[in-house]
Write an enzyme that holds these catalytic residues in place. Structure first.
Site, PDB file in Angstrom:
ATOM      1  N   ASP A 179     -66.071 -84.451 -26.564  1.00 17.09           N
ATOM      2  CA  ASP A 179     -66.687 -83.447 -25.695  1.00 17.09           C
ATOM      3  C   ASP A 179     -66.443 -83.818 -24.240  1.00 17.09           C
ATOM      4  O   ASP A 179     -65.381 -84.324 -23.892  1.00 17.09           O
ATOM      5  CB  ASP A 179     -68.175 -83.325 -26.032  1.00 17.09           C
ATOM      6  N   SER A 180     -67.429 -83.554 -23.377  1.00 15.87           N
ATOM      7  CA  SER A 180     -67.240 -83.780 -21.946  1.00 15.87           C
ATOM      8  C   SER A 180     -67.001 -85.248 -21.602  1.00 15.87           C
ATOM      9  O   SER A 180     -66.295 -85.554 -20.637  1.00 15.87           O
ATOM     10  CB  SER A 180     -68.455 -83.258 -21.170  1.00 15.87           C
ATOM     11  N   TYR A 181     -67.586 -86.157 -22.358  1.00 17.55           N
ATOM     12  CA  TYR A 181     -67.340 -87.574 -22.091  1.00 17.55           C
ATOM     13  C   TYR A 181     -65.865 -87.902 -22.299  1.00 17.55           C
ATOM     14  O   TYR A 181     -65.255 -88.627 -21.510  1.00 17.55           O
ATOM     15  CB  TYR A 181     -68.203 -88.448 -23.010  1.00 17.55           C
ATOM     16  N   HIS A 370     -72.898 -87.431 -15.785  1.00 20.46           N
ATOM     17  CA  HIS A 370     -71.842 -87.853 -16.706  1.00 20.46           C
ATOM     18  C   HIS A 370     -71.258 -89.194 -16.260  1.00 20.46           C
ATOM     19  O   HIS A 370     -71.443 -89.616 -15.112  1.00 20.46           O
ATOM     20  CB  HIS A 370     -70.739 -86.800 -16.767  1.00 20.46           C
TER      21      HIS A 370
END
Length: 394
Positions: A179-181, A370
């Protein structure tokens, strides 16, 4: 405890800008970089017709990539973050043929970043003024664009030069799923408060932990990452009925039903899966079809099916690492993933492994809390150390 926000990247109408370097890229090179045709070739519209080094129909004859790309006439199209193209040329300059008004790219020559191209549009971007001789060139897509695709039309040699045979593929191959990571969401931001445009400008997949790890190991890689998506539930329950698995098989994320055709050269010895932050990081909203127990059961069932898919796709020798990290105020992700791996091992598949990395040493200074570029370096080192313990024969 830190809040976690794994917001999906928003599709914004972006201006078409071309920059020879930004605050979050390497300092601009003294090389003369010009968009369009070289100055001795006239208007950009006439450039390709005048240049005998224009790429042929198979642009990948002169450019190496391991990413999920789709041939489209005289170019290849793609959507996933971190897609890269590597080439070799002889001479004093090289052009990069692009058609992309949505994404940002970094350009490196002989290993040094010389430009960041911000939503370049339809152009041939030139790097000139190099010393004569053989050089390498690398183009990498920094950003996410699930709503659009970009197109690469190949490398073009400056007058008097030549495109050389492309670099060979690396023997080692790693696929990163997440995902975004995994995408590097907002990782080079200098603030946690970001607009959607800020996220686009400060996401650099090439500085995400997967790309960093692969380069440390001299491996080709794919970053098949989609911010905000979960295994069965997206961030804050958004887009019900659609999840990461809806898009995994695609080359072009914005084309319903698209399927990437593996050319037969992508056979990763290692797959690292990191899905679940979005499933569990936010409370279940009224109206969602979940209870904590049913969400956990659906997650585990879907994860097992996804692992079955990967195992069938890549064979019994590929090592699949199920990755997890800290999720705000819950151990659900760590508990679920560890149990899934234990169940796979109990069934006799000992080439599915569990890897957990905690918050220690991480500052989460990227957009919306993040991981920052510093954090991705830390995670990459921990992952590299973990990979060294695996029974890989590469």
């Amino acid at each position: 405890m830190r809040p976690i926000r794994a917001t999906a990247v928003l599709a914004a109408v972006l201006s078409t800008v071309l920059l020879p370097g930004t605050a979050h890229a390497a300092e601009p090179s003294p090389l003369a970089s010009v968009a369009g045709c070289p100055p001795d070739r006239g208007p950009a519209q006439a450039c390709d017709a005048a240049n005998p080094q224009r790429p042929g129909p198979d642009v990948l004859a002169g450019a190496h990539t391991a990413g999920r790309v789709k041939p489209d006439g005289r170019s290849v199209r793609y959507s996933w973050p971190g897609v890269y193209f590597e080439g070799r040329f002889r001479g004093t300059g090289v052009g990069i043929v692009l058609d992309d008004a949505d994404n940002d790219y970094d350009v490196t020559i002989d290993g040094a970043t010389v430009a960041t191209l911000v939503t370049p549009g339809k152009t041939t971007y030139w790097v000139k003024g190099l010393a004569g001789g053989a050089h390498t060139v690398r183009l990498v897509k920094r950003t996410e664009s699930p709503w659009a695709s970009g197109a690469f039309g190949g490398f073009v040699a400056a007058p008097g030069g030549a495109i050389l045979p492309k670099p060979p593929a690396r023997h080692r191959q790693i696929e990163f799923i997440g995902d975004s990571y995994t995408a590097g969401y907002g990782n080079v931001s200098d603030t946690r408060e970001c607009t959607s445009d800020d996220v686009n400008r400060t996401t650099n997949a090439d500085l995400a932990f997967g790309a960093l790890t692969a380069r440390r190991l001299n491996a080709d890689y794919q970053l098949n990452a989609y911010s905000g998506r979960g295994m069965v539930r997206n961030y804050n329950g958004g887009d019900p009925g659609i999840d990461y698995r809806t898009f995994y098989d695609r080359a072009l994320l914005n084309v319903d039903g698209d399927v990437w055709r593996n050319p037969g050269t992508w056979r990763p010895q290692l797959v690292v899966v990191g899905l679940g932050i979005n499933d569990f990081s936010t409370a279940i909203n009224p109206g969602e079809p979940w209870t904590p127990d049913s969400l956990m059961a659906a997650y585990r069932t879907a994860y097992h099916a996804f692992l079955d898919k990967l195992r069938a796709q890549y064979g019994p020798r590929t090592i699949i690492v199920v990755s997890a990290t800290s999720v705000y105020n819950t151990t659900a992700l760590a508990d679920a993933t560890q149990r899934i791996v234990q169940e796979r091992n109990a069934r006799g598949d000992d080439r599915i492994r569990y890897w957990y990395y905690d918050e220690s040493g991480l500052d989460y200074l990227g957009c919306h809390w993040h991981p920052s570029s510093h954090d991705h370096q830390v995670i990459a080192q921990r992952l590299t150390d973990y990979i060294a313990t695996l029974p890989l024969r590469w």
